[in-house]
Write an enzyme that holds these catalytic residues in place. Sequence first.
Site, short mmCIF file in Angstrom:
data_model
loop_
_atom_site.label_atom_id
_atom_site.label_comp_id
_atom_site.label_asym_id
_atom_site.label_seq_id
_atom_site.Cartn_x
_atom_site.Cartn_y
_atom_site.Cartn_z
N TYR A 198 30.97 48.08 51.51
CA TYR A 198 32.34 47.60 51.32
C TYR A 198 32.96 47.07 52.61
CZ TYR A 198 32.25 48.80 46.48
OH TYR A 198 31.92 48.79 45.16
N GLN A 237 39.13 40.57 37.70
CA GLN A 237 38.10 41.59 37.95
C GLN A 237 37.77 41.58 39.44
OE1 GLN A 237 34.85 41.63 34.68
NE2 GLN A 237 35.68 39.54 34.68
N ASN A 238 38.20 40.55 40.14
CA ASN A 238 37.83 40.38 41.53
C ASN A 238 38.63 41.32 42.43
OD1 ASN A 238 36.20 38.40 40.54
ND2 ASN A 238 37.56 36.72 41.14
N HIS A 285 39.99 45.96 38.80
CA HIS A 285 38.87 46.67 39.43
C HIS A 285 39.19 47.04 40.87
CE1 HIS A 285 35.87 44.78 36.36
NE2 HIS A 285 36.56 45.78 35.85
N CYS A 319 43.36 57.28 49.82
CA CYS A 319 43.22 58.65 50.32
C CYS A 319 42.55 59.50 49.24
CB CYS A 319 44.60 59.22 50.66
SG CYS A 319 44.54 60.98 51.09
N CYS A 377 43.27 58.66 56.56
CA CYS A 377 44.54 58.32 55.90
C CYS A 377 45.71 58.57 56.84
CB CYS A 377 44.72 59.14 54.62
SG CYS A 377 45.20 60.86 54.94
N SER A 395 30.65 36.61 33.78
CA SER A 395 29.38 36.62 33.03
C SER A 395 29.49 37.43 31.75
CB SER A 395 28.27 37.24 33.90
OG SER A 395 28.59 38.61 34.15
N GLU A 438 28.03 28.40 33.51
CA GLU A 438 27.02 28.36 32.43
C GLU A 438 27.52 29.20 31.28
OE1 GLU A 438 23.70 29.96 34.52
OE2 GLU A 438 24.71 31.86 34.88
#
Length: 244
Positions: free
Chosen positions: A67, A101-102, A119, A127, A149, A191, A217
């Site tokens: 991340y 969703q990003n 998401h 925290c 934190c 997708s 697609e």
Amino acid sequence: MPPRQTSVGDTILRGKKVVVLTGAGISAESGVRTFRDNDGLWENHRIEDVATPESWARNPSLVWKFYQTRRRQLLEVEPNPAHMAVAHLEGKCKSLVLVTQNVDDLHERGGSSAIIHMHGSLRSLRCQNTGLSEVRMGEHDLAEGFVLCNCCTVATMMRPDIVWFGEIPLEMSVIQKEVEDCEVFIVIGSSGHVYPAAGLVNLANSNGAHTILVNFELPINGRDFDEVHIGKAGEILPELVENW
Ligand code: BV8
């Protein structure tokens, strides 16, 4: 029955209640890696190793590195014409709710408002003691080490502010209500693999909304849409929005 390929401008959004759902595909032209395309994020990492609470408990260093790399990348990418087109859409509808969703901040930087990050978000950390989230994008927050934190007397190690697989997406009741009420539901760059996001088009269809897909697609749930536009969002969405 194959989805209807329609000419541009079949739907007039003026005066309509619109919900837009975006996925990783809308950020692809900004250089943000998608998940399931070739060279996607999941090619280098198994979901189970980096995007579940169990993986965080088992190997926090691996998950943190995954991340932190993506958080640092936010400083190197810019919104693309598709993000600006979605922001432009806001002025053409009676109301527009943007659900993404990003976990990047490209919709904000592209000019959109009222964004629901179902998401989570890369810019903030959470925290583990209080559950409070805080934007932490300072230089020291993006280094290799864990971040503590600011909300507890005894500072606690923070986790990515991300909804992992097996966790409940954010603001689902609000999202479901907006999708039930909308007249037009537009999905851009997804997708259709991840639920409950991928099932929202069925909810929109069941309430009689006109459903539109803009994608590179035909995705796994492509046949659930009334109207399908195939192409790169950064290239085809601006013209579609002009005609909507
Ligand atoms: C949950 C954070 C319970 C991580 C993510 C049925 C019902 C409910 C749950 C499940 C179910 N079946 C399975 C499940 C469990 C699971 C799931 O869906 N698993 C999948 C793998 C089968 N779901 C969950 O665990 C969810 N939680 O269900 O809780 C619950 C639910 C509701 C109510 C009560 C309880 C939690 C899921 C969230 C997981 N976290 N993200 C991170 O980001 O690091 S999901 C992850 O995938 C990303 O958020 C990503 O956005 C998302 C979806 O992927 P896409 O966005 O679609 O990206 P992808 O790469 O797959 O596709 C890109 C598309 O863009 C492609 O089609 C490509 O062609 C196109 N494209 C590429 N370039 C362009 C383009 N299009 C246009 N222009 C371009 N230039």
